[in-house]
Design a protein around this motif. Structure first.
Motif, short mmCIF file in Angstrom:
data_model
loop_
_atom_site.label_atom_id
_atom_site.label_comp_id
_atom_site.label_asym_id
_atom_site.label_seq_id
_atom_site.Cartn_x
_atom_site.Cartn_y
_atom_site.Cartn_z
N PHE A 1 84.03 2.57 3.01
CA PHE A 1 83.57 3.96 2.91
C PHE A 1 83.79 4.43 1.48
CE2 PHE A 1 84.19 4.31 7.59
CZ PHE A 1 82.94 4.82 7.90
N VAL A 2 82.89 5.24 1.00
CA VAL A 2 82.98 5.77 -0.37
C VAL A 2 82.88 7.29 -0.33
CG1 VAL A 2 81.85 5.84 -2.63
CG2 VAL A 2 81.89 3.71 -1.33
N VAL A 3 83.80 7.94 -1.01
CA VAL A 3 83.70 9.37 -1.30
C VAL A 3 83.93 9.49 -2.79
CG1 VAL A 3 84.78 11.63 -1.05
CG2 VAL A 3 84.42 10.22 0.95
N ASP A 4 82.98 10.13 -3.47
CA ASP A 4 83.08 10.25 -4.92
C ASP A 4 82.34 11.49 -5.38
OD1 ASP A 4 83.88 9.55 -7.47
OD2 ASP A 4 82.88 7.61 -7.46
N GLU A 5 82.37 11.73 -6.67
CA GLU A 5 81.65 12.85 -7.26
C GLU A 5 80.62 12.31 -8.25
OE1 GLU A 5 82.31 16.82 -10.02
OE2 GLU A 5 84.06 15.73 -9.30
N ASP A 6 79.45 12.90 -8.20
CA ASP A 6 78.41 12.58 -9.18
C ASP A 6 77.68 13.86 -9.52
OD1 ASP A 6 76.66 11.23 -10.88
OD2 ASP A 6 75.27 10.76 -9.26
N ASN A 7 77.85 14.30 -10.76
CA ASN A 7 77.12 15.45 -11.26
C ASN A 7 77.26 16.67 -10.34
OD1 ASN A 7 75.67 16.62 -13.30
ND2 ASN A 7 73.69 15.96 -12.53
N ARG A 8 78.50 16.96 -9.96
CA ARG A 8 78.85 18.10 -9.10
C ARG A 8 78.42 17.93 -7.64
NH1 ARG A 8 78.16 23.59 -12.70
NH2 ARG A 8 79.85 23.12 -14.12
N TRP A 9 78.12 16.74 -7.22
CA TRP A 9 77.83 16.44 -5.82
C TRP A 9 78.98 15.63 -5.25
CZ3 TRP A 9 73.42 17.68 -2.98
CH2 TRP A 9 72.36 18.25 -3.69
N LEU A 10 79.42 15.96 -4.06
CA LEU A 10 80.35 15.12 -3.32
C LEU A 10 79.47 14.12 -2.59
CD1 LEU A 10 83.38 16.14 -1.22
CD2 LEU A 10 81.73 14.51 -0.34
N ILE A 11 79.61 12.87 -2.95
CA ILE A 11 78.76 11.85 -2.32
C ILE A 11 79.59 11.03 -1.34
CG2 ILE A 11 77.06 11.74 -4.17
CD1 ILE A 11 78.44 9.21 -5.18
N GLN A 12 78.94 10.66 -0.24
CA GLN A 12 79.55 9.86 0.80
C GLN A 12 78.66 8.65 1.02
OE1 GLN A 12 79.18 12.72 3.90
NE2 GLN A 12 80.82 14.00 3.16
N GLY B 1 78.95 1.11 -1.50
CA GLY B 1 78.31 1.45 -2.77
C GLY B 1 76.97 2.16 -2.66
N ARG B 2 76.45 2.30 -1.46
CA ARG B 2 75.17 3.00 -1.28
C ARG B 2 75.43 4.43 -0.81
NH1 ARG B 2 69.90 1.78 -1.09
NH2 ARG B 2 68.56 3.06 0.21
N THR B 3 74.92 5.40 -1.56
CA THR B 3 75.11 6.81 -1.19
C THR B 3 74.23 7.14 0.01
OG1 THR B 3 75.60 7.38 -3.48
CG2 THR B 3 74.94 9.18 -2.01
N VAL B 4 74.85 7.67 1.06
CA VAL B 4 74.14 8.01 2.29
C VAL B 4 73.98 9.53 2.42
CG1 VAL B 4 74.13 7.79 4.81
CG2 VAL B 4 75.03 5.92 3.40
N TYR B 5 75.02 10.28 2.11
CA TYR B 5 74.99 11.74 2.21
C TYR B 5 75.54 12.34 0.92
CZ TYR B 5 74.63 10.65 7.19
OH TYR B 5 74.24 10.14 8.39
N ALA B 6 75.13 13.58 0.64
CA ALA B 6 75.64 14.28 -0.53
C ALA B 6 75.75 15.77 -0.20
CB ALA B 6 74.73 14.07 -1.72
N LEU B 7 76.78 16.40 -0.74
CA LEU B 7 77.04 17.83 -0.53
C LEU B 7 77.24 18.51 -1.88
CD1 LEU B 7 79.69 17.18 2.18
CD2 LEU B 7 77.67 18.55 2.61
N SER B 8 76.73 19.72 -1.99
CA SER B 8 76.98 20.51 -3.19
C SER B 8 76.89 21.99 -2.84
CB SER B 8 75.99 20.16 -4.30
OG SER B 8 74.69 20.52 -3.93
#
Length: 179
Positions: free
Chosen positions: A143-154, A158-165
């Motif tokens: 599982f991955v939780v990270d930040e990319d350009n002010r998005w919380l990505i899940q 290594g494949r982004t499935v969901y994003a929150l901002s």
């Protein structure tokens, strides 16, 4: 959350209902607008491109289920057949307005929101830290939780499935343009 993927876009209607929804949100002037998106690049009107991207997306979801949910759990079959299976069938088998599933990547949503006059807020560092710690200690290592350009990505492997901002209406200048 995650429902804007079902709103038609400019590939079906010239005046995009997605843009109209975002403009309406801006005009409502909320204190904050939380956007959760399914990060998918399979909204293309071209079948082969759509099929390939849907294959990547749904194989990720099914792999995640296979790894984390035992096959004898009845809810797993429900999720596989009635949710993900139906969505994949809709993406692959339907065209035009009949295709309900039409996600965009979070980067596409970022551009769309900015054009609609919304300004992205920074992520709360404490929430990010807590989310990462929780995933590292309580969930599968893939599982991955990270930040990319002010998005919380899940994501998964290594494949982004969901994003929150989070977003707010951009300030207006006296001439009516956005900052």
């Amino acid at each position: 959350m995650y429902r804007l993927r079902n709103v038609l876009d400019e590939t079906v209607i010239v005046e995009s209902p997605r843009n109209k929804v975002l403009n309406l949100i801006r005009k409502m002037n909320p204190d904050v607008f939380i956007l959760g998106v399914v990060n998918g690049a399979y909204t293309a009107p071209f079948f082969i491109t759509r099929f390939r991207e849907a294959l990547f997306h749904y194989s990720t979801l099914f792999d995640m289920l296979e790894t984390n949910v035992p096959p004898e759990i009845p809810e797993r079959m429900l999720i596989e057949r009635d949710i993900f299976g139906w969505e994949a069938m809709n993406v692959i088998a339907c065209e035009g307005a009949e295709r309900i599933e039409r996600p965009e990547t979070y980067k596409q949503w970022q551009m769309r929101n900015t054009r609609a006059g919304l300004r992205q807020l920074p992520l709360n560092e404490e929430i990010m830290k807590t989310a990462k710690e929780r995933v590292d200690t309580c969930y599968h290592k893939d599982f991955v939780v990270d930040e990319d350009n002010r998005w919380l990505i899940q994501g998964w492997k290594g494949r982004t499935v969901y994003a929150l901002s989070t977003w707010v209406p951009a300030s207006l200048h006296s001439d009516g343009s956005h900052r």
